[in-house]
Design a protein around this motif. Structure first.
Motif, PDB file in Angstrom:
ATOM      1  N   GLU A   1       5.618 -18.075   1.085  1.00  0.00           N
ATOM      2  CA  GLU A   1       6.612 -17.038   0.883  1.00  0.00           C
ATOM      3  C   GLU A   1       5.436 -16.035   0.091  1.00  0.00           C
ATOM      4  OE1 GLU A   1       9.710 -17.929  -1.704  1.00  0.00           O
ATOM      5  OE2 GLU A   1      10.345 -15.695  -1.960  1.00  0.00           O
ATOM      6  N   ALA A   2       5.893 -14.590   0.476  1.00  0.00           N
ATOM      7  CA  ALA A   2       5.069 -13.594  -0.156  1.00  0.00           C
ATOM      8  C   ALA A   2       5.856 -12.746  -0.534  1.00  0.00           C
ATOM      9  CB  ALA A   2       4.099 -13.104   1.051  1.00  0.00           C
ATOM     10  N   ALA A   3       5.506 -12.045  -1.660  1.00  0.00           N
ATOM     11  CA  ALA A   3       6.519 -10.848  -2.385  1.00  0.00           C
ATOM     12  C   ALA A   3       5.288  -9.822  -2.923  1.00  0.00           C
ATOM     13  CB  ALA A   3       7.372 -11.468  -3.377  1.00  0.00           C
ATOM     14  N   VAL A   4       5.743  -8.630  -3.060  1.00  0.00           N
ATOM     15  CA  VAL A   4       5.230  -7.804  -4.084  1.00  0.00           C
ATOM     16  C   VAL A   4       5.939  -7.239  -5.006  1.00  0.00           C
ATOM     17  CG1 VAL A   4       3.585  -7.018  -2.059  1.00  0.00           C
ATOM     18  CG2 VAL A   4       5.852  -5.982  -2.344  1.00  0.00           C
ATOM     19  N   CYS A   5       5.452  -7.021  -6.241  1.00  0.00           N
ATOM     20  CA  CYS A   5       5.983  -6.497  -7.460  1.00  0.00           C
ATOM     21  C   CYS A   5       5.355  -5.147  -7.742  1.00  0.00           C
ATOM     22  CB  CYS A   5       6.033  -7.333  -8.626  1.00  0.00           C
ATOM     23  SG  CYS A   5       6.932  -8.947  -8.488  1.00  0.00           S
ATOM     24  N   VAL A   6       6.222  -4.088  -7.217  1.00  0.00           N
ATOM     25  CA  VAL A   6       5.616  -2.479  -7.259  1.00  0.00           C
ATOM     26  C   VAL A   6       6.160  -1.794  -8.557  1.00  0.00           C
ATOM     27  CG1 VAL A   6       5.785  -2.825  -4.659  1.00  0.00           C
ATOM     28  CG2 VAL A   6       7.594  -1.692  -5.953  1.00  0.00           C
ATOM     29  N   PRO A   7       5.487  -0.764  -8.791  1.00  0.00           N
ATOM     30  CA  PRO A   7       5.934   0.228  -9.877  1.00  0.00           C
ATOM     31  C   PRO A   7       7.377   0.633  -9.606  1.00  0.00           C
ATOM     32  CG  PRO A   7       3.789   0.773  -9.350  1.00  0.00           C
ATOM     33  CD  PRO A   7       3.908  -0.318  -7.976  1.00  0.00           C
ATOM     34  N   PHE A   8       8.122   0.782 -10.542  1.00  0.00           N
ATOM     35  CA  PHE A   8       9.658   1.084 -10.391  1.00  0.00           C
ATOM     36  C   PHE A   8       9.901   2.225  -9.344  1.00  0.00           C
ATOM     37  CE2 PHE A   8      10.332  -0.105 -14.994  1.00  0.00           C
ATOM     38  CZ  PHE A   8      10.713  -1.559 -14.544  1.00  0.00           C
ATOM     39  N   PRO A   9       9.082   3.411  -9.282  1.00  0.00           N
ATOM     40  CA  PRO A   9       9.363   4.556  -8.362  1.00  0.00           C
ATOM     41  C   PRO A   9       9.021   4.132  -6.964  1.00  0.00           C
ATOM     42  CG  PRO A   9       7.688   5.199 -10.210  1.00  0.00           C
ATOM     43  CD  PRO A   9       7.849   3.661 -10.191  1.00  0.00           C
ATOM     44  N   TYR A  10       8.529   3.205  -6.656  1.00  0.00           N
ATOM     45  CA  TYR A  10       8.309   2.599  -5.427  1.00  0.00           C
ATOM     46  C   TYR A  10       9.285   1.575  -4.889  1.00  0.00           C
ATOM     47  CZ  TYR A  10       4.312   5.752  -6.003  1.00  0.00           C
ATOM     48  OH  TYR A  10       3.585   6.957  -6.394  1.00  0.00           O
ATOM     49  N   LEU A  11       9.975   1.118  -5.806  1.00  0.00           N
ATOM     50  CA  LEU A  11      10.844   0.051  -5.270  1.00  0.00           C
ATOM     51  C   LEU A  11      11.756   0.360  -3.984  1.00  0.00           C
ATOM     52  CD1 LEU A  11      12.873  -1.582  -8.369  1.00  0.00           C
ATOM     53  CD2 LEU A  11      11.402  -2.752  -6.564  1.00  0.00           C
ATOM     54  N   ALA A  12      12.130   1.767  -3.854  1.00  0.00           N
ATOM     55  CA  ALA A  12      13.056   1.854  -2.649  1.00  0.00           C
ATOM     56  C   ALA A  12      12.288   1.818  -1.505  1.00  0.00           C
ATOM     57  CB  ALA A  12      13.501   3.614  -2.860  1.00  0.00           C
ATOM     58  N   GLN A  13      10.825   2.380  -1.640  1.00  0.00           N
ATOM     59  CA  GLN A  13      10.045   2.252  -0.572  1.00  0.00           C
ATOM     60  C   GLN A  13       9.725   0.782   0.094  1.00  0.00           C
ATOM     61  OE1 GLN A  13       6.250   3.821  -1.492  1.00  0.00           O
ATOM     62  NE2 GLN A  13       5.454   4.315   0.702  1.00  0.00           N
ATOM     63  N   ALA A  14       9.417   0.036  -0.936  1.00  0.00           N
ATOM     64  CA  ALA A  14       9.097  -1.233  -0.539  1.00  0.00           C
ATOM     65  C   ALA A  14      10.393  -1.965   0.066  1.00  0.00           C
ATOM     66  CB  ALA A  14       8.966  -2.037  -1.812  1.00  0.00           C
ATOM     67  N   ALA A  15      11.809  -1.548  -0.590  1.00  0.00           N
ATOM     68  CA  ALA A  15      12.729  -2.023   0.016  1.00  0.00           C
ATOM     69  C   ALA A  15      13.023  -1.650   1.293  1.00  0.00           C
ATOM     70  CB  ALA A  15      13.875  -1.767  -0.955  1.00  0.00           C
ATOM     71  N   GLU A  16      12.781  -0.285   1.688  1.00  0.00           N
ATOM     72  CA  GLU A  16      13.039   0.268   3.022  1.00  0.00           C
ATOM     73  C   GLU A  16      11.988  -0.350   4.014  1.00  0.00           C
ATOM     74  OE1 GLU A  16      12.608   4.627   4.771  1.00  0.00           O
ATOM     75  OE2 GLU A  16      13.589   4.441   2.744  1.00  0.00           O
ATOM     76  N   ARG A  17      10.582  -0.329   3.570  1.00  0.00           N
ATOM     77  CA  ARG A  17       9.610  -0.851   4.501  1.00  0.00           C
ATOM     78  C   ARG A  17       9.631  -2.312   4.643  1.00  0.00           C
ATOM     79  NH1 ARG A  17       9.874   2.842   6.758  1.00  0.00           N
ATOM     80  NH2 ARG A  17       8.675   4.959   6.067  1.00  0.00           N
ATOM     81  N   LEU A  18      10.091  -3.119   3.740  1.00  0.00           N
ATOM     82  CA  LEU A  18       9.949  -4.612   3.955  1.00  0.00           C
ATOM     83  C   LEU A  18      11.108  -5.182   4.499  1.00  0.00           C
ATOM     84  CD1 LEU A  18       7.755  -5.474   0.685  1.00  0.00           C
ATOM     85  CD2 LEU A  18       7.205  -5.108   3.208  1.00  0.00           C
ATOM     86  N   ALA A  19      12.144  -4.252   4.496  1.00  0.00           N
ATOM     87  CA  ALA A  19      13.678  -4.789   4.927  1.00  0.00           C
ATOM     88  C   ALA A  19      13.300  -5.472   6.433  1.00  0.00           C
ATOM     89  CB  ALA A  19      14.636  -3.755   5.288  1.00  0.00           C
ATOM     90  N   ARG A  20      14.002  -6.709   6.745  1.00  0.00           N
ATOM     91  CA  ARG A  20      13.745  -7.256   8.088  1.00  0.00           C
ATOM     92  C   ARG A  20      12.433  -7.757   8.096  1.00  0.00           C
ATOM     93  NH1 ARG A  20      16.843  -3.195   8.432  1.00  0.00           N
ATOM     94  NH2 ARG A  20      14.987  -1.772   9.141  1.00  0.00           N
ATOM     95  N   SER A  21      11.711  -8.167   6.997  1.00  0.00           N
ATOM     96  CA  SER A  21      10.583  -8.665   7.006  1.00  0.00           C
ATOM     97  C   SER A  21      10.650  -9.889   6.132  1.00  0.00           C
ATOM     98  CB  SER A  21       9.358  -8.028   6.697  1.00  0.00           C
ATOM     99  OG  SER A  21       9.199  -8.003   5.299  1.00  0.00           O
ATOM    100  N   PRO A  22       9.826 -10.927   6.343  1.00  0.00           N
ATOM    101  CA  PRO A  22      10.150 -12.205   5.391  1.00  0.00           C
ATOM    102  C   PRO A  22       9.636 -11.908   4.036  1.00  0.00           C
ATOM    103  CG  PRO A  22       8.306 -12.655   6.933  1.00  0.00           C
ATOM    104  CD  PRO A  22       8.854 -11.436   7.262  1.00  0.00           C
ATOM    105  N   ILE A  23       8.879 -10.704   3.778  1.00  0.00           N
ATOM    106  CA  ILE A  23       8.112 -10.523   2.462  1.00  0.00           C
ATOM    107  C   ILE A  23       9.124  -9.694   1.381  1.00  0.00           C
ATOM    108  CG2 ILE A  23       6.161  -9.349   1.362  1.00  0.00           C
ATOM    109  CD1 ILE A  23       4.799  -9.251   4.146  1.00  0.00           C
ATOM    110  N   GLY A  24       9.267 -10.386   0.372  1.00  0.00           N
ATOM    111  CA  GLY A  24      10.240 -10.023  -0.887  1.00  0.00           C
ATOM    112  C   GLY A  24       9.406  -8.961  -1.527  1.00  0.00           C
ATOM    113  N   TRP A  25      10.462  -8.418  -2.265  1.00  0.00           N
ATOM    114  CA  TRP A  25       9.699  -7.264  -3.247  1.00  0.00           C
ATOM    115  C   TRP A  25      10.522  -7.404  -4.461  1.00  0.00           C
ATOM    116  CZ3 TRP A  25      12.688  -6.456   1.068  1.00  0.00           C
ATOM    117  CH2 TRP A  25      14.085  -6.006   0.741  1.00  0.00           C
ATOM    118  N   GLY A  26       9.967  -6.675  -5.578  1.00  0.00           N
ATOM    119  CA  GLY A  26      10.577  -6.802  -7.014  1.00  0.00           C
ATOM    120  C   GLY A  26       9.867  -5.981  -7.924  1.00  0.00           C
TER     121      GLY A  26
END
Ligand SMILES: O=C(CO)COP(=O)(O)O
Length: 249
Positions: free
Chosen positions: A38-63
């Motif tokens: 299982e893979a995930a990326v923990c990004v700086p706060f301002p880029y959460l929306a970008q990670a959420a948008e880009r990784l949606a419908r992928s198995p990779i999580g974000w936080g």
């Protein structure tokens, strides 16, 4: 690694990135196809929306990499667990040594942060680890036990839901890696301490962090109580991060 625990590899981007740079990294991660971890990326706060948008419908999580203990209110600069949940965060790193060191975070504050994250359905990745001076003084076991003990007491029966990351401070960003044996020894201690507190200890994922690279990931992940990694520098290059994820096979 055990057969019953799904390996987890999390990228801690720290304070790196830009819209343009992230775009390439996220697209490359998304294009990777199935991974054994299982893979995930923990990004700086301002880029959460970008990670959420880009990784949606992928198995990779974000936080994220931190969370406030407060629910809302006059706390300038803070970000609540509810806000992280609003952006679909699956994980939040708490108690990273850089926050303990540069922001004076105490064991109890870290434990409280883990608790508010869980309450909003976000899995906290609780970091523990000794400094070089503490290791040389023979204090490694006492330090990590004390750090974990605060979280165990604060979370109570929910303790089995968190992820723990052992990150020896002397191995972070230094190119020095704990040997697989050194890391396994601490992981075994942590799992024993968790086992005394939770019937879920055997299913909990314990990550190693500190200069994990494509060329040392496999031997680290092969240790009985190492269930993946928390990756700093190597998480900023898609190729390296994916190679580390694949090392969990
Ligand atoms: O701090 C770390 C991950 O949280 C480890 O960083 P490096 O992989 O750059 O050593």
């Amino acid at each position: 690694m055990s057969e019953t625990r799904q390996p987890l590899v999390v990228g801690n981007w720290k304070m790196h990135g830009s819209h343009a740079v992230n775009e390439q990294l996220l697209e490359a991660l998304k294009a990777a196809g199935p991974l054994p971890a299982e893979a995930a990326v923990c990004v700086p706060f301002p880029y959460l929306a970008q990670a959420a948008e880009r990784l949606a419908r992928s198995p990779i999580g974000w936080g994220a990499q931190d969370v406030s203990v407060h629910a809302q209110g006059a706390y300038t600069g803070e970000v609540s667990a509810a806000m992280l949940a609003d952006f679909g965060s699956r994980y939040v790193i708490v108690g990273h040594s850089e926050r303990r060191q540069y922001h004076g975070e105490t064991d109890q504050l870290v434990a409280d942060k883990a608790k508010v994250a869980l309450a909003k359905g976000i899995t906290p990745i609780v970091c523990v680890g000794e400094t070089l001076a503490q290791r040389e003084a023979g204090e490694t076991e006492a330090v990590v036990k004390r750090q974990l003990s605060a979280v165990i007491h604060t979370l109570g029966p929910c303790v089995g839901e968190m992820v723990v990351a052992y990150e020896p401070v002397w191995a972070i960003g230094t190119g020095l890696t704990a040997t697989p044996e050194q890391a396994q020894a601490v992981h075994a201690l942590l799992r024993a301490q968790l086992a005394a507190a939770s019937p879920r200890a055997g299913q909990m994922r314990l990550l190693y962090g500190g200069s994990v690279k494509p060329d040392n990931a496999k031997v680290l992940f092969a240790q009985a109580d190492i269930d993946g990694g928390l990756i700093g520098g190597a998480a900023l290059k898609a190729e390296d991060f994916l190679a580390i994820c694949r090392a969990a096979a």
